[in-house]
Design a protein around this motif. Structure first.
Motif, PDB file in Angstrom:
ATOM      1  N   GLU A  85      87.775 -50.209 -54.278  1.00 21.64           N
ATOM      2  CA  GLU A  85      86.958 -51.313 -53.771  1.00 21.64           C
ATOM      3  C   GLU A  85      85.555 -50.852 -53.421  1.00 21.64           C
ATOM      4  N   GLU A  86      85.525 -49.718 -52.711  1.00 22.47           N
ATOM      5  CA  GLU A  86      84.236 -49.243 -52.239  1.00 22.47           C
ATOM      6  C   GLU A  86      83.351 -48.804 -53.404  1.00 22.47           C
ATOM      7  N   ARG A  87      83.965 -48.170 -54.376  1.00 22.85           N
ATOM      8  CA  ARG A  87      83.194 -47.703 -55.535  1.00 22.85           C
ATOM      9  C   ARG A  87      82.722 -48.875 -56.382  1.00 22.85           C
ATOM     10  N   MET A  88      83.546 -49.887 -56.480  1.00 21.43           N
ATOM     11  CA  MET A  88      83.173 -51.094 -57.230  1.00 21.43           C
ATOM     12  C   MET A  88      81.961 -51.759 -56.581  1.00 21.43           C
ATOM     13  N   GLN A  89      82.023 -51.863 -55.243  1.00 17.68           N
ATOM     14  CA  GLN A  89      80.919 -52.467 -54.490  1.00 17.68           C
ATOM     15  C   GLN A  89      79.641 -51.643 -54.652  1.00 17.68           C
ATOM     16  N   PHE A  90      79.800 -50.347 -54.637  1.00 13.92           N
ATOM     17  CA  PHE A  90      78.691 -49.395 -54.805  1.00 13.92           C
ATOM     18  C   PHE A  90      77.972 -49.659 -56.140  1.00 13.92           C
ATOM     19  N   LEU A  91      78.751 -49.790 -57.202  1.00 10.28           N
ATOM     20  CA  LEU A  91      78.161 -50.026 -58.529  1.00 10.28           C
ATOM     21  C   LEU A  91      77.533 -51.416 -58.621  1.00 10.28           C
ATOM     22  N   LEU A  92      78.194 -52.392 -58.016  1.00 11.74           N
ATOM     23  CA  LEU A  92      77.642 -53.757 -58.016  1.00 11.74           C
ATOM     24  C   LEU A  92      76.299 -53.792 -57.296  1.00 11.74           C
ATOM     25  N   ASP A  93      76.231 -53.069 -56.172  1.00 14.18           N
ATOM     26  CA  ASP A  93      74.975 -53.033 -55.405  1.00 14.18           C
ATOM     27  C   ASP A  93      73.852 -52.380 -56.213  1.00 14.18           C
ATOM     28  N   LEU A  94      74.186 -51.311 -56.915  1.00 16.11           N
ATOM     29  CA  LEU A  94      73.162 -50.655 -57.742  1.00 16.11           C
ATOM     30  C   LEU A  94      72.660 -51.618 -58.815  1.00 16.11           C
ATOM     31  N   ARG A  95      73.588 -52.356 -59.410  1.00 22.66           N
ATOM     32  CA  ARG A  95      73.211 -53.323 -60.450  1.00 22.66           C
ATOM     33  C   ARG A  95      72.343 -54.428 -59.895  1.00 22.66           C
ATOM     34  N   ARG A  96      72.749 -54.901 -58.732  1.00 22.84           N
ATOM     35  CA  ARG A  96      72.007 -55.970 -58.081  1.00 22.84           C
ATOM     36  C   ARG A  96      70.589 -55.517 -57.735  1.00 22.84           C
ATOM     37  N   ARG A  97      70.463 -54.251 -57.400  1.00 19.06           N
ATOM     38  CA  ARG A  97      69.128 -53.738 -57.051  1.00 19.06           C
ATOM     39  C   ARG A  97      68.291 -53.386 -58.284  1.00 19.06           C
ATOM     40  N   GLY A  98      68.846 -53.592 -59.475  1.00 22.26           N
ATOM     41  CA  GLY A  98      68.010 -53.467 -60.667  1.00 22.26           C
ATOM     42  C   GLY A  98      68.335 -52.333 -61.612  1.00 22.26           C
ATOM     43  N   ILE A  99      69.393 -51.581 -61.327  1.00 24.36           N
ATOM     44  CA  ILE A  99      69.788 -50.530 -62.268  1.00 24.36           C
ATOM     45  C   ILE A  99      70.532 -51.212 -63.418  1.00 24.36           C
ATOM     46  N   GLY A 100      69.878 -51.305 -64.572  1.00 25.61           N
ATOM     47  CA  GLY A 100      70.424 -52.086 -65.670  1.00 25.61           C
ATOM     48  C   GLY A 100      71.126 -51.271 -66.732  1.00 25.61           C
ATOM     49  N   PHE A 142      80.157 -34.429 -52.286  1.00 23.49           N
ATOM     50  CA  PHE A 142      78.829 -33.816 -52.199  1.00 23.49           C
ATOM     51  C   PHE A 142      78.222 -33.919 -50.805  1.00 23.49           C
ATOM     52  N   VAL A 143      78.849 -34.722 -49.944  1.00 22.97           N
ATOM     53  CA  VAL A 143      78.340 -34.884 -48.578  1.00 22.97           C
ATOM     54  C   VAL A 143      79.153 -33.990 -47.639  1.00 22.97           C
ATOM     55  N   PRO A 144      78.604 -33.651 -46.464  1.00 23.13           N
ATOM     56  CA  PRO A 144      79.368 -32.846 -45.506  1.00 23.13           C
ATOM     57  C   PRO A 144      80.629 -33.600 -45.073  1.00 23.13           C
ATOM     58  N   LEU A 145      81.649 -32.839 -44.687  1.00 23.56           N
ATOM     59  CA  LEU A 145      82.932 -33.444 -44.306  1.00 23.56           C
ATOM     60  C   LEU A 145      82.779 -34.539 -43.258  1.00 23.56           C
ATOM     61  N   ASP A 146      81.905 -34.315 -42.281  1.00 22.03           N
ATOM     62  CA  ASP A 146      81.782 -35.300 -41.206  1.00 22.03           C
ATOM     63  C   ASP A 146      81.000 -36.548 -41.631  1.00 22.03           C
ATOM     64  N   ALA A 147      80.573 -36.587 -42.901  1.00 24.34           N
ATOM     65  CA  ALA A 147      79.835 -37.767 -43.372  1.00 24.34           C
ATOM     66  C   ALA A 147      80.563 -38.474 -44.516  1.00 24.34           C
ATOM     67  N   VAL A 148      81.785 -38.037 -44.779  1.00 23.10           N
ATOM     68  CA  VAL A 148      82.539 -38.596 -45.909  1.00 23.10           C
ATOM     69  C   VAL A 148      82.656 -40.121 -45.828  1.00 23.10           C
ATOM     70  N   GLU A 149      82.815 -40.614 -44.607  1.00 27.36           N
ATOM     71  CA  GLU A 149      82.923 -42.070 -44.413  1.00 27.36           C
ATOM     72  C   GLU A 149      81.704 -42.833 -44.913  1.00 27.36           C
ATOM     73  N   SER A 150      80.562 -42.154 -44.890  1.00 23.85           N
ATOM     74  CA  SER A 150      79.310 -42.804 -45.305  1.00 23.85           C
ATOM     75  C   SER A 150      78.929 -42.461 -46.738  1.00 23.85           C
ATOM     76  N   ALA A 151      79.831 -41.804 -47.455  1.00 21.41           N
ATOM     77  CA  ALA A 151      79.469 -41.294 -48.786  1.00 21.41           C
ATOM     78  C   ALA A 151      78.971 -42.393 -49.716  1.00 21.41           C
ATOM     79  N   TYR A 152      79.494 -43.611 -49.565  1.00 25.36           N
ATOM     80  CA  TYR A 152      79.098 -44.684 -50.485  1.00 25.36           C
ATOM     81  C   TYR A 152      78.123 -45.687 -49.862  1.00 25.36           C
ATOM     82  N   ALA A 153      77.589 -45.315 -48.709  1.00 32.43           N
ATOM     83  CA  ALA A 153      76.515 -46.131 -48.129  1.00 32.43           C
ATOM     84  C   ALA A 153      75.232 -45.764 -48.858  1.00 32.43           C
ATOM     85  N   ASP A 154      74.323 -46.733 -49.005  1.00 29.56           N
ATOM     86  CA  ASP A 154      73.109 -46.450 -49.774  1.00 29.56           C
ATOM     87  C   ASP A 154      72.036 -45.809 -48.906  1.00 29.56           C
ATOM     88  N   ARG A 155      72.323 -44.583 -48.475  1.00 28.11           N
ATOM     89  CA  ARG A 155      71.284 -43.864 -47.730  1.00 28.11           C
ATOM     90  C   ARG A 155      71.413 -42.356 -47.934  1.00 28.11           C
TER      91      ARG A 155
END
Ligand code: SAH
Length: 218
Positions: free
Chosen positions: A11-26, A42-55
């Motif tokens: 779910e999270e990965r699907m949303q991640f890709l949809l957001d990228l598309r919506r922001r113009g990655i065609g 690729f993120v530190p262990l304590d940030a895994v929860e935020s891995a798919y946030a756009d920041r």
């Protein structure tokens, strides 16, 4: 937060890709490459929860892993072909290198912190990104042994266009770099090198950690 799916769930990965598309990655190829690079590794262990946030997120040595949108945008701007050889300056976590490696023949990535370089090397190898070579060194001088490169991407902010990198760019090649003052807002710049000129195009405003001179100590 309890209704948030765990990092990296479908779910999270699907949303991640949809957001990228919506922001113009065609580009479907770029979206696929983003899908194939699992950011939670690729993120530190304590940030895994935020891995798919756009920041951007902090990594070791006071550096950052770039914001996913920017990784996708820069990758798209490079217009990669499967035969291309790419030079990246600023390996950091290795995430951008992983994405690039899905679209190009080979990626050479230079990092000035040996600790980051070593961690990225192990990570990429473990995940099976086997067409990436990581070099510890000062990216301001590029990596002449592998030149010329079809594409060059700099993922730290330069105050001036590094001359050595322009030299190592193939004719017909494209270079992408954040250009501007350290600590301020920079402009992402795309350079197109032809036999006769270096054409410059200014793209979006960005904020990157600084491109520093020399190999880092320790
Ligand atoms: N592309 C990275 C993010 C890079 S952050 C990722 O996907 O995670 C910028 C990186 O550039 C930092 O790791 C920093 O140490 C590195 N860097 C800064 N100046 C450098 C230089 N002169 N040569 C090589 N690496 C440099």
């Amino acid at each position: 937060m309890s209704d948030m799916p765990p990092a990296g769930s479908n779910e999270e990965r699907m949303q991640f890709l949809l957001d990228l598309r919506r922001r113009g990655i065609g580009s479907a190829a770029v979206l696929r490459a983003m899908d194939e690079a699992p950011r939670e590794y690729f993120v530190p262990l304590d940030a895994v929860e935020s891995a798919y946030a756009d920041r951007a997120l902090p990594i070791a040595c006071g550096q950052t892993i770039s914001q996913p949108y920017l990784v996708a945008y820069m990758t798209e701007q490079l217009a990669l072909q499967p035969r291309h050889r790419v030079l990246e300056i600023g390996t950091g976590s290795g995430y951008q290198a992983a994405v690039l490696s899905r679209l190009a023949r080979e990626v050479v990535s230079v990092e000035r912190f040996s600790q980051l370089a070593e961690a990225a090397r192990v990570r990429l190898e473990t995940l099976g990104f086997d067409n990436v070579e990581i070099i510890v060194g000062d990216g301001l001088s590029g990596h002449a042994e592998g030149a010329p490169y079809d594409r060059i991407i700099v993922t730290a902010a330069a105050e001036e266009i590094p001359e050595a990198l322009v030299e190592q760019l193939a004719e017909g090649g494209v270079m992408l770099l954040p250009l501007g003052p350290h600590g301020g807002t920079q402009r992402l710049v795309r350079l197109n090198k032809s036999q006769t000129e270096l054409a410059r195009e200014d793209l979006i405003a960005v904020r990157f950690v600084p491109l520093l001179t020399g190999k880092a100590k320790g």
